[in-house]
Design a protein around this motif. Structure first.
Motif, PDB file in Angstrom:
ATOM      1  N   ILE A  36      -4.042  12.676  -0.188  1.00  0.00           N
ATOM      2  CA  ILE A  36      -5.187  13.677  -0.379  1.00  0.00           C
ATOM      3  C   ILE A  36      -5.610  13.665  -1.782  1.00  0.00           C
ATOM      4  O   ILE A  36      -5.627  14.557  -2.289  1.00  0.00           O
ATOM      5  CB  ILE A  36      -4.630  14.910   0.217  1.00  0.00           C
ATOM      6  N   HIS A  37      -5.720  12.489  -2.305  1.00  0.00           N
ATOM      7  CA  HIS A  37      -5.992  12.280  -3.839  1.00  0.00           C
ATOM      8  C   HIS A  37      -7.082  11.554  -4.019  1.00  0.00           C
ATOM      9  O   HIS A  37      -7.454  10.745  -3.351  1.00  0.00           O
ATOM     10  CB  HIS A  37      -4.894  12.254  -4.597  1.00  0.00           C
ATOM     11  N   GLY A  38      -7.947  12.018  -4.876  1.00  0.00           N
ATOM     12  CA  GLY A  38      -9.024  10.792  -5.615  1.00  0.00           C
ATOM     13  C   GLY A  38     -10.621  11.107  -4.899  1.00  0.00           C
ATOM     14  O   GLY A  38     -10.449  11.764  -3.829  1.00  0.00           O
ATOM     15  N   SER A  39     -11.381  10.953  -5.450  1.00  0.00           N
ATOM     16  CA  SER A  39     -12.653  10.950  -4.830  1.00  0.00           C
ATOM     17  C   SER A  39     -13.539   9.767  -5.754  1.00  0.00           C
ATOM     18  O   SER A  39     -13.250   9.285  -6.588  1.00  0.00           O
ATOM     19  CB  SER A  39     -13.568  12.130  -5.084  1.00  0.00           C
TER      20      SER A  39
ATOM     21  N   THR B 231     -17.698   7.751  -5.537  1.00  0.00           N
ATOM     22  CA  THR B 231     -19.390   7.575  -4.838  1.00  0.00           C
ATOM     23  C   THR B 231     -19.138   6.381  -3.652  1.00  0.00           C
ATOM     24  O   THR B 231     -20.053   6.647  -2.974  1.00  0.00           O
ATOM     25  CB  THR B 231     -20.143   7.514  -5.958  1.00  0.00           C
ATOM     26  N   LEU B 232     -18.244   5.804  -3.532  1.00  0.00           N
ATOM     27  CA  LEU B 232     -18.470   4.699  -2.908  1.00  0.00           C
ATOM     28  C   LEU B 232     -17.796   5.033  -1.542  1.00  0.00           C
ATOM     29  O   LEU B 232     -18.224   4.678  -0.507  1.00  0.00           O
ATOM     30  CB  LEU B 232     -16.979   3.790  -3.313  1.00  0.00           C
ATOM     31  N   ALA B 233     -17.330   6.414  -1.286  1.00  0.00           N
ATOM     32  CA  ALA B 233     -16.998   6.824  -0.041  1.00  0.00           C
ATOM     33  C   ALA B 233     -17.243   8.215   0.185  1.00  0.00           C
ATOM     34  O   ALA B 233     -16.630   8.964   0.569  1.00  0.00           O
ATOM     35  CB  ALA B 233     -15.403   6.669   0.230  1.00  0.00           C
ATOM     36  N   ALA B 234     -18.443   8.709  -0.328  1.00  0.00           N
ATOM     37  CA  ALA B 234     -18.788  10.014  -0.411  1.00  0.00           C
ATOM     38  C   ALA B 234     -19.190  10.702   0.935  1.00  0.00           C
ATOM     39  O   ALA B 234     -19.689   9.877   1.749  1.00  0.00           O
ATOM     40  CB  ALA B 234     -20.178  10.062  -1.378  1.00  0.00           C
ATOM     41  N   ASP B 235     -18.527  11.742   1.218  1.00  0.00           N
ATOM     42  CA  ASP B 235     -18.378  12.069   2.629  1.00  0.00           C
ATOM     43  C   ASP B 235     -19.927  12.968   2.770  1.00  0.00           C
ATOM     44  O   ASP B 235     -20.029  14.473   2.616  1.00  0.00           O
ATOM     45  CB  ASP B 235     -17.462  12.969   2.863  1.00  0.00           C
ATOM     46  N   ASN B 236     -20.833  12.059   2.986  1.00  0.00           N
ATOM     47  CA  ASN B 236     -22.270  12.903   2.973  1.00  0.00           C
ATOM     48  C   ASN B 236     -22.352  13.206   4.549  1.00  0.00           C
ATOM     49  O   ASN B 236     -23.169  12.503   5.332  1.00  0.00           O
ATOM     50  CB  ASN B 236     -23.257  11.692   2.680  1.00  0.00           C
TER      51      ASN B 236
ATOM     52  N   LEU C 127       0.801  -1.210  -0.031  1.00  0.00           N
ATOM     53  CA  LEU C 127      -0.052  -0.151  -0.086  1.00  0.00           C
ATOM     54  C   LEU C 127       0.798   1.332  -0.197  1.00  0.00           C
ATOM     55  O   LEU C 127       0.167   2.441   0.486  1.00  0.00           O
ATOM     56  CB  LEU C 127      -0.807   0.141   1.097  1.00  0.00           C
ATOM     57  N   SER C 128       2.248   1.238  -0.423  1.00  0.00           N
ATOM     58  CA  SER C 128       2.982   2.366  -0.131  1.00  0.00           C
ATOM     59  C   SER C 128       2.580   3.362  -1.398  1.00  0.00           C
ATOM     60  O   SER C 128       3.016   4.554  -1.036  1.00  0.00           O
ATOM     61  CB  SER C 128       4.239   1.931  -0.535  1.00  0.00           C
ATOM     62  N   HIS C 129       1.870   2.798  -2.163  1.00  0.00           N
ATOM     63  CA  HIS C 129       1.426   3.878  -3.627  1.00  0.00           C
ATOM     64  C   HIS C 129      -0.125   3.919  -3.730  1.00  0.00           C
ATOM     65  O   HIS C 129      -0.312   4.671  -4.423  1.00  0.00           O
ATOM     66  CB  HIS C 129       1.880   3.408  -4.835  1.00  0.00           C
ATOM     67  N   ALA C 130      -0.829   3.686  -2.574  1.00  0.00           N
ATOM     68  CA  ALA C 130      -2.038   3.736  -2.443  1.00  0.00           C
ATOM     69  C   ALA C 130      -2.475   5.121  -2.041  1.00  0.00           C
ATOM     70  O   ALA C 130      -1.890   5.753  -1.190  1.00  0.00           O
ATOM     71  CB  ALA C 130      -2.768   2.726  -1.692  1.00  0.00           C
ATOM     72  N   GLN C 131      -3.667   5.642  -2.858  1.00  0.00           N
ATOM     73  CA  GLN C 131      -4.318   6.657  -2.306  1.00  0.00           C
ATOM     74  C   GLN C 131      -5.696   6.573  -1.705  1.00  0.00           C
ATOM     75  O   GLN C 131      -6.370   5.622  -2.101  1.00  0.00           O
ATOM     76  CB  GLN C 131      -4.813   7.658  -3.724  1.00  0.00           C
ATOM     77  N   ILE C 132      -5.786   7.412  -0.446  1.00  0.00           N
ATOM     78  CA  ILE C 132      -6.896   7.091   0.188  1.00  0.00           C
ATOM     79  C   ILE C 132      -8.166   7.924  -0.345  1.00  0.00           C
ATOM     80  O   ILE C 132      -7.768   9.166  -0.714  1.00  0.00           O
ATOM     81  CB  ILE C 132      -6.714   7.564   1.654  1.00  0.00           C
ATOM     82  N   ILE C 133      -9.470   7.225  -0.337  1.00  0.00           N
ATOM     83  CA  ILE C 133     -10.360   7.939  -0.957  1.00  0.00           C
ATOM     84  C   ILE C 133     -11.601   7.997   0.008  1.00  0.00           C
ATOM     85  O   ILE C 133     -11.870   6.941   0.700  1.00  0.00           O
ATOM     86  CB  ILE C 133     -10.975   7.278  -2.268  1.00  0.00           C
ATOM     87  N   PRO C 134     -11.980   9.191   0.362  1.00  0.00           N
ATOM     88  CA  PRO C 134     -11.731  10.664  -0.207  1.00  0.00           C
ATOM     89  C   PRO C 134     -10.329  11.018   0.584  1.00  0.00           C
ATOM     90  O   PRO C 134      -9.863  10.318   1.228  1.00  0.00           O
ATOM     91  CB  PRO C 134     -13.120  11.280   0.040  1.00  0.00           C
ATOM     92  N   ASP C 135     -10.044  12.299   0.163  1.00  0.00           N
ATOM     93  CA  ASP C 135      -8.992  12.802   0.577  1.00  0.00           C
ATOM     94  C   ASP C 135      -8.992  12.918   2.191  1.00  0.00           C
ATOM     95  O   ASP C 135      -9.845  13.740   2.806  1.00  0.00           O
ATOM     96  CB  ASP C 135      -8.893  14.307   0.278  1.00  0.00           C
ATOM     97  N   ASP C 136      -8.008  12.305   2.639  1.00  0.00           N
ATOM     98  CA  ASP C 136      -7.882  12.446   4.260  1.00  0.00           C
ATOM     99  C   ASP C 136      -9.180  12.032   4.733  1.00  0.00           C
ATOM    100  O   ASP C 136      -9.624  12.791   5.750  1.00  0.00           O
ATOM    101  CB  ASP C 136      -7.080  13.611   4.584  1.00  0.00           C
ATOM    102  N   GLY C 137     -10.143  11.100   4.194  1.00  0.00           N
ATOM    103  CA  GLY C 137     -11.290  10.878   4.844  1.00  0.00           C
ATOM    104  C   GLY C 137     -11.569  10.004   6.001  1.00  0.00           C
ATOM    105  O   GLY C 137     -12.542  10.124   6.651  1.00  0.00           O
TER     106      GLY C 137
END
Length: 749
Positions: free
Chosen positions: A619-622, A624-629, A307-317
């Motif tokens: 802090i990249h990527g967005s 709908t699977l993890a929409a910050d509702n 996971l060293s290159h993985a992006q968290i979705i959403p940004d720092d969510g």
């Protein structure tokens, strides 16, 4: 046939009587036809039961219920059950009675109604295999004080979900109290129904084994398997995982989880074998393999993660660490000699498969709103239950299911509130006062409590909170540990001092409920944990230390003229951690949990690719699977003081609060950690479940700032410390139950 013709002689084939009757005026034939019972196999009755109960009434019948119905039809309808259509009429009456009694979708003993009571009521109204009179079943019996109906067998029956007019409520439910506090019920974690999810039947079942503190090792595996199954079935109902009816092929990006009207498809880990270089979306449990590497595990196998290159979705969510179930999009790389690829030589299903999975993006499983889980038709929870799925017929807390009692409880709530004064012309108010980290070994705490109770004591009865929730730790250090008898005496003296403060406000004690929730420093867990993380759920504060507080309530109630009372007497309730507070049955479900979750999340989070900001995660990527509702944090209500945080600190605090709320609610459990980090009593793990989402969640975390925010319809509140660092003010939360909104209150000491 003339009047002197004799009936045929007795024959087993025809079931005729042994002694024939003559149809004469002196001896007429009996008017009640006798039925010779037959042995009717359940498999023979199944087609008729399916046609009548399932197709006509949209109910599902269990095998045990089908066996009971087959025995009943064979005994009461005899050989005419098929030719004369007697069985179909009886089954139709059973289905109608089941619905009237508030039974669930599945006809089964103990699922919302009593099948035995219904059959007994029908049997008393049958003649010649036919139902000759209107069945007066359990739904017609008197209503008890607890709002439940008692059948003729003495078992509890849920009331029907039919609509009642105000006149019917007033005439038929005179025994019911119209004061809201009569409908408050505090449910300890050890009293919550022990439900497990059956992945084959797509249904929750009550655990049949007797709970114990020393269960077999299989229960430890079942704990995480059940969590995975619940999240998996929740995920498959998400719109992002629905396949269109047109058969449109899946369109996915290999690098990110984009949201351009796509349908996602999960890949079991075992199916990665032989597919090196291809991209997949995995759902699994983050864990540490025996070799010390990070791995992802599902029901089919395990694979090493990169996971060293993985992006968290959403940004720092959100935070992600071992013990959490996550979605990972990435590429499978098959390497024969990759370190840690095999586990004891088991290279296949059930073990760790060869190679590694390089994560490109990672997010938590999307949360599901409460009304979606229960199958209600609107976010306002009107009580209407859709026929297309949902779990509205399941009683998750032991207070009745949404389908059986929801609509009726809302009508009772409206009746209870119709005479209450209006708040500025809007609606009646039901409030709670919530405070945490009530350190009784700090003298400034008693000053704060006096001032807080004094604020509410000067208000009218309709403006006072109906419930005061005091959450531990009640001492700053685990004094019981190593203190012996002296430690116990000191701890009891703290509660004796609290009883003195409470006695100064008898009006509050007479008209409010006080709920006490312990922390890790409180007995008896602190006797061996020294304040460290102890197994949860845990019992409330022992009665040994609470006698003076209870005596204060008894004294206050004895001095009050109960003939003038408009509600039940005040009481002190000592409950477990965690616990649930129910108001009007399933209408208001309030979960309470005391734990420093945010600190444990920060310590156990996995390392991913660094972003350009100051955060420790990408802090990249967005998606709908993890929409910050989320609704924004409710601002502090400062009374006689100034905000103590700068704008930058406030933004950082809001961001941390959002991460905490999203992480916990997406995981669907109060403790998304490995057992080595936060021990759990295996047999009571279902009491930590946050599925379906409660209407509100009191997450008392002393390491996080006080906040109130709403995520997917669940209002999450953290009262923080009653006296923050510095000791110049006090903070608590005032929660409006009907609005489902809380506000952080602050007052100078």
């Amino acid at each position: 046939m003339d009047s002197d013709q004799v009936l045929p002689s007795s024959s087993p084939a025809f079931g005729t009587p042994a002694h024939p009757f003559r149809k004469t005026k002196a001896c007429p034939l009996p008017t009640r036809t006798s039925i010779l019972p037959i042995l009717l196999p359940p498999s023979t009755l199944r087609p008729v039961a399916f046609r009548t109960i399932t197709r006509k009434h949209n109910l599902t019948i269990s095998s045990s219920a089908l066996q009971a119905l087959a025995a009943f039809v064979g005994r009461n309808c005899g050989s005419g059950w098929r030719e004369e259509g007697l069985a179909e009429r009886v089954l139709d009456e059973v289905a109608k009675s089941w619905r009237k009694a508030g039974g669930g979708v599945i006809v089964e003993e103990g699922k919302g109604a009593s099948l035995n009571a219904i059959l007994k009521a029908i049997e008393g109204n049958m003649s010649g295999g036919k139902v000759t009179a209107k069945v007066v079943g359990p739904e017609k019996l008197p209503i008890g004080l607890a709002g439940q109906r008692q059948d003729v067998m003495g078992s509890d029956m849920h009331p029907p979900s039919a609509t009642f007019s105000p006149d019917e409520l007033e005439q038929g439910e005179l025994a019911l109290s119209t004061h809201p506090r009569h409908w408050i019920k505090v449910i300890e974690a050890f009293d919550v129904p022990r439900l497990t999810y059956n992945a084959e039947k797509k249904y929750f079942e009550i655990a049949k084994s007797k709970p114990t503190l020393f269960p077999p090792p299989s229960q430890k595996t079942a704990l995480f398997r059940d969590r995975y199954n619940v999240i998996h079935q929740r995920l498959l109902r998400n719109e992002s995982f629905q396949v269109s009816s047109s058969g449109q092929s899946f369109r996915r990006s290999s690098s990110t989880l984009t949201s351009d009207n796509q349908s996602y498809k999960l890949t079991p880990i075992a199916n990665l074998l032989g597919r090196s270089g291809t991209s997949h979306l995995l759902l699994g449990l983050l864990s540490i393999s025996p070799t010390g590497d990070l791995a992802l595990t599902d029901l089919t196998g395990s694979i090493a993660l990169e996971l060293s290159h993985a992006q968290i979705i959403p940004d720092d969510g959100a935070w992600f660490g071992p013990g959490m179930i996550v979605l990972i999009d990435g590429i499978y790389e098959e390497e024969e000699n990759f370190k840690g690829t095999t586990l004891g030589g088991n290279n296949g299903i059930g073990g760790a498969i060869g190679g590694r999975f390089v994560g490109v993006s990672i997010c938590g499983p999307p949360c599901e709103r409460r009304e979606t889980s229960l199958g209600t038709s609107s976010p306002q929870m009107t009580g209407e239950v859709s026929s297309s799925g949902g779990l509205g017929w399941i009683d998750f807390l032991g207070v009745g299911s949404e389908r059986a009692r929801g609509l009726r409880m809302r009508q009772i709530q409206a009746k209870c509130l119709q005479d209450k004064p209006r708040d500025l012309g809007s609606h009646a108010r039901l409030k709670m006062a919530i405070m945490s980290e009530v350190h009784l070994d700090n003298m400034r705490t008693f000053d704060a409590l006096r001032k807080l109770f004094g604020l509410y004591n000067h208000l009218s009865l309709d403006e006072r909170p109906i419930v005061f929730i005091l959450i531990g730790n009640f001492v700053q250090k685990a004094v019981i540990n190593g203190g012996g008898q002296a430690g116990s005496i000191e701890y009891k003296e703290h509660f004796d001092a609290l009883a003195v403060v409470l006695s100064e406000f008898p009006s509050l004690l007479q008209h409010s409920s006080f709920v006490f929730v312990p922390g890790d420093n409180d007995p008896w867990a602190s006797a061996f944990s020294a304040g460290a993380a102890s197994p949860i759920p845990r019992q409330g504060v022992p009665e040994l230390f609470t006698s003076r507080v209870k005596r204060a309530f008894t004294t206050a109630n004895s001095q009050f003229d109960r003939s003038k009372a408009i509600g039940p007497v005040g009481e002190a309730i000592w409950t477990s951690n965690p616990s649930r507070l129910s108001l009007f049955g399933p209408v208001h479900d309030i979960a309470i949990f005391r734990d420093d979750i945010s600190g444990r999340l920060r310590r156990s989070t996995v390392s991913t690719r660094k972003g350009t900001g100051t955060s420790d995660t990408s802090i990249h990527g967005s998606s709908t699977l993890a929409a910050d509702n989320m609704d924004p944090v409710v601002p502090h209500d400062h009374i006689g003081s100034q905000p103590e945080h700068t704008d930058a600190q406030a933004v950082s605090s809001i961001s941390m609060a959002r991460k905490l709320v999203k992480t916990v609610l997406d995981q669907g459990t109060m403790s998304p950690f490995p057992l080595s980090s936060r021990p759990i009593l295996w047999d009571y793990a279902s009491s930590l479940q946050l599925y379906p989402l409660p209407t509100s969640f009191i997450l008392a975390d002393s390491e996080a700032v006080p906040f109130c925010m709403t995520y997917e319809g669940c209002h999450v509140m953290n009262p923080g410390r009653l006296i923050p660092e510095g000791g110049f003010s006090m903070k608590w939360i005032e929660y409006d139950i009907l609005k489902n909104r809380g506000k952080v209150k602050e007052e100078r000491l």
